[in-house]
Design an enzyme around this catalytic site. Structure first.
Site, PDB file in Angstrom:
ATOM      1  N   TYR A  35      -6.475  -2.690  -7.201  1.00 20.16           N
ATOM      2  CA  TYR A  35      -7.527  -2.962  -6.232  1.00 20.16           C
ATOM      3  C   TYR A  35      -8.019  -1.683  -5.571  1.00 20.16           C
ATOM      4  O   TYR A  35      -7.415  -0.613  -5.724  1.00 20.16           O
ATOM      5  CB  TYR A  35      -7.046  -3.968  -5.180  1.00 20.16           C
ATOM      6  CG  TYR A  35      -6.101  -3.410  -4.125  1.00 20.16           C
ATOM      7  CD1 TYR A  35      -4.789  -3.064  -4.437  1.00 20.16           C
ATOM      8  CD2 TYR A  35      -6.529  -3.224  -2.810  1.00 20.16           C
ATOM      9  CE1 TYR A  35      -3.932  -2.554  -3.461  1.00 20.16           C
ATOM     10  CE2 TYR A  35      -5.678  -2.723  -1.831  1.00 20.16           C
ATOM     11  CZ  TYR A  35      -4.385  -2.391  -2.161  1.00 20.16           C
ATOM     12  OH  TYR A  35      -3.534  -1.887  -1.194  1.00 20.16           O
ATOM     13  N   LYS A 152      -2.700   1.874  -7.627  1.00 17.14           N
ATOM     14  CA  LYS A 152      -3.001   0.979  -6.492  1.00 17.14           C
ATOM     15  C   LYS A 152      -2.927  -0.476  -6.948  1.00 17.14           C
ATOM     16  O   LYS A 152      -3.947  -1.126  -7.170  1.00 17.14           O
ATOM     17  CB  LYS A 152      -4.379   1.330  -5.908  1.00 17.14           C
ATOM     18  CG  LYS A 152      -4.600   0.780  -4.497  1.00 17.14           C
ATOM     19  CD  LYS A 152      -5.744   1.488  -3.824  1.00 17.14           C
ATOM     20  CE  LYS A 152      -6.169   0.866  -2.517  1.00 17.14           C
ATOM     21  NZ  LYS A 152      -5.133   0.823  -1.487  1.00 17.14           N
ATOM     22  N   GLU A 184       5.023   7.394   3.079  1.00 18.23           N
ATOM     23  CA  GLU A 184       3.699   7.070   3.628  1.00 18.23           C
ATOM     24  C   GLU A 184       3.826   5.847   4.523  1.00 18.23           C
ATOM     25  O   GLU A 184       4.911   5.273   4.657  1.00 18.23           O
ATOM     26  CB  GLU A 184       2.681   6.844   2.508  1.00 18.23           C
ATOM     27  CG  GLU A 184       3.081   5.748   1.529  1.00 18.23           C
ATOM     28  CD  GLU A 184       2.181   5.639   0.301  1.00 18.23           C
ATOM     29  OE1 GLU A 184       1.007   6.035   0.373  1.00 18.23           O
ATOM     30  OE2 GLU A 184       2.665   5.131  -0.730  1.00 18.23           O
ATOM     31  N   LEU A 208       0.492   6.842  -2.697  1.00 16.07           N
ATOM     32  CA  LEU A 208      -0.882   6.617  -3.154  1.00 16.07           C
ATOM     33  C   LEU A 208      -1.702   7.874  -2.859  1.00 16.07           C
ATOM     34  O   LEU A 208      -1.555   8.472  -1.791  1.00 16.07           O
ATOM     35  CB  LEU A 208      -1.503   5.414  -2.435  1.00 16.07           C
ATOM     36  CG  LEU A 208      -2.870   5.054  -3.017  1.00 16.07           C
ATOM     37  CD1 LEU A 208      -2.722   4.379  -4.371  1.00 16.07           C
ATOM     38  CD2 LEU A 208      -3.656   4.173  -2.076  1.00 16.07           C
TER      39      LEU A 208
HETATM   40  N1  PDD Z   1      -4.648   0.927   1.758  1.00 18.26           N
HETATM   41  N2  PDD Z   1      -1.116   4.519   1.009  1.00 18.26           N
HETATM   42  C1  PDD Z   1      -1.073   3.197   0.776  1.00 18.26           C
HETATM   43  C2  PDD Z   1       0.230   2.594   0.404  1.00 18.26           C
HETATM   44  C3  PDD Z   1      -2.236   2.421   0.876  1.00 18.26           C
HETATM   45  O1  PDD Z   1      -2.186   1.095   0.634  1.00 18.26           O
HETATM   46  C4  PDD Z   1      -3.467   3.045   1.258  1.00 18.26           C
HETATM   47  C5  PDD Z   1      -4.750   2.265   1.378  1.00 18.26           C
HETATM   48  C6  PDD Z   1      -3.458   4.430   1.515  1.00 18.26           C
HETATM   49  C7  PDD Z   1      -4.707   5.182   1.908  1.00 18.26           C
HETATM   50  O2  PDD Z   1      -5.601   5.319   0.824  1.00 18.26           O
HETATM   51  P1  PDD Z   1      -7.176   5.408   1.054  1.00 18.26           P
HETATM   52  O3  PDD Z   1      -7.408   6.560   1.973  1.00 18.26           O
HETATM   53  O4  PDD Z   1      -7.706   5.664  -0.297  1.00 18.26           O
HETATM   54  O5  PDD Z   1      -7.627   4.105   1.654  1.00 18.26           O
HETATM   55  C8  PDD Z   1      -2.260   5.134   1.363  1.00 18.26           C
HETATM   56  C9  PDD Z   1      -5.829   0.091   1.811  1.00 18.26           C
HETATM   57  C10 PDD Z   1      -6.800   0.511   2.862  1.00 18.26           C
HETATM   58  C11 PDD Z   1      -5.411  -1.365   1.923  1.00 18.26           C
HETATM   59  O6  PDD Z   1      -4.458  -1.716   1.231  1.00 18.26           O
HETATM   60  O7  PDD Z   1      -6.041  -2.148   2.652  1.00 18.26           O
END
Ligand code: PDD
Length: 288
Positions: A35, A152, A184, A208
């Site tokens: 996703y 992801k 993270e 991620l």
């Molecule tokens: N989550 N690390 C994890 C485990 C994440 O699920 C996310 C993003 C990030 C940040 O990635 P980005 O800057 O590309 O959004 C880091 C999204 C926002 C979610 O699951 O809703």
């Protein structure tokens, strides 16, 4: 009553209660799906291209076919933002390997086509969230997720559990720890600040590869701030001057407390506040 959204499913724009996916869909049975979440500010998409490129990488890493419509993703995002009248909010996108009789082996891609779903979430004032002025409180928890966190996937049960543990502790989120080092946040990348230096874990399969992370580090370097990509322990974090997180839905969000220990004076730090401002300004300029 909540307004009925228009969503996208495999080529069709449908009312949300008419979009149906099979009970045999592999994202439902096996979490065999990936996703992306892209934010919308002022009706425009933030960092769209980064999310598209990461989606392609996730698909490749899992030998998953590109869904039909992959080349039209920008138009599909824009159309959903338009018909749902999203000024500020999010576009959620999911691709699964498709619907096939239950089997651990992947189905033949000749027979089974990927499922592509997109929907919007309306979040008025997303960039002016009061949480940014207050800062977040986090707890630390063990990182017991699988070893390919760079993909992801929709395997989000442990992140959900982590958020519930945080809520139970009266906090906003959890930072995950592996061998003493912070990996993270449950849905965001983690940073500490010492003096003028921003420290965040280097990219690997352990985290991620955040799209917001890449942009924030680039803007920080352009603003002549020092950036160090290395692991840090939770103890080092508790002694840091500041901390913050980044994600597509939270942008840059200050962290003011870790495991009950206040950072600095317990209010959002100046580096976090500055990076939030720069990120929002610069990203809005390039929004599509
Ligand atoms: N989550 N690390 C994890 C485990 C994440 O699920 C996310 C993003 C990030 C940040 O990635 P980005 O800057 O590309 O959004 C880091 C999204 C926002 C979610 O699951 O809703």
């Amino acid at each position: 009553m909540k307004d009925m959204r228009t969503v996208y499913l495999n080529g069709d724009y449908l009312a949300e209660d008419e979009a149906k996916v099979s009970i045999f869909d592999r994202s439902f049975l096996m979490a065999d799906g990936v996703y992306e979440v892209t934010s919308v500010l002022g009706g425009k998409l933030i960092d769209f291209d980064g999310h598209r490129v990461r989606l392609e990488r996730s698909l490749n890493e899992l030998d998953m076919q590109k869904p039909e419509g992959f080349d039209d993703l920008l138009e599909i995002h824009r159309e959903l933002v338009r018909v749902n009248e999203i000024e500020d909010g999010l576009v959620y996108l999911q691709v699964s390997r498709g619907a096939a009789d239950r089997d651990f082996m992947y189905p033949d891609p000749e027979d089974v086509k990927p499922t592509l779903v997109l929907f919007t979430q309306n979040k008025p004032g997303l960039a002016n969230s009061p949480a940014a002025a207050k800062g977040m409180k986090v707890i630390s928890i063990d990182d017991i997720r699988w070893g390919r966190r760079d993909i992801k996937t929709v395997q989000l049960l442990y992140p959900s559990m982590g958020k519930m543990m945080a809520k139970k502790a009266g906090c906003d989120d959890a930072w995950m720890i592996q061998d003493g080092f912070v990996t993270e946040g449950t849905s965001n990348n983690a940073y500490i600040v010492k003096g003028n230096k921003i420290i965040t874990r280097a990219l690997s399969n352990d985290i991620l590869h955040g799209i917001t992370r890449a942009a924030v580090l680039r803007f920080a370097r352009e603003a002549q701030m020092e950036v160090e990509e290395r692991s840090f322990t939770i103890d080092e974090a508790k002694e840091a001057d500041e901390a913050f997180i980044t994600s597509a839905s939270a942008f840059v969000m200050p962290v003011v407390e870790i495991d009950g220990v206040s950072l600095g004076d317990g209010t959002p730090g100046s580096v976090a506040k500055r990076m939030r401002e720069i990120y929002l300004d610069e990203s809005l300029k390039k929004a599509v």
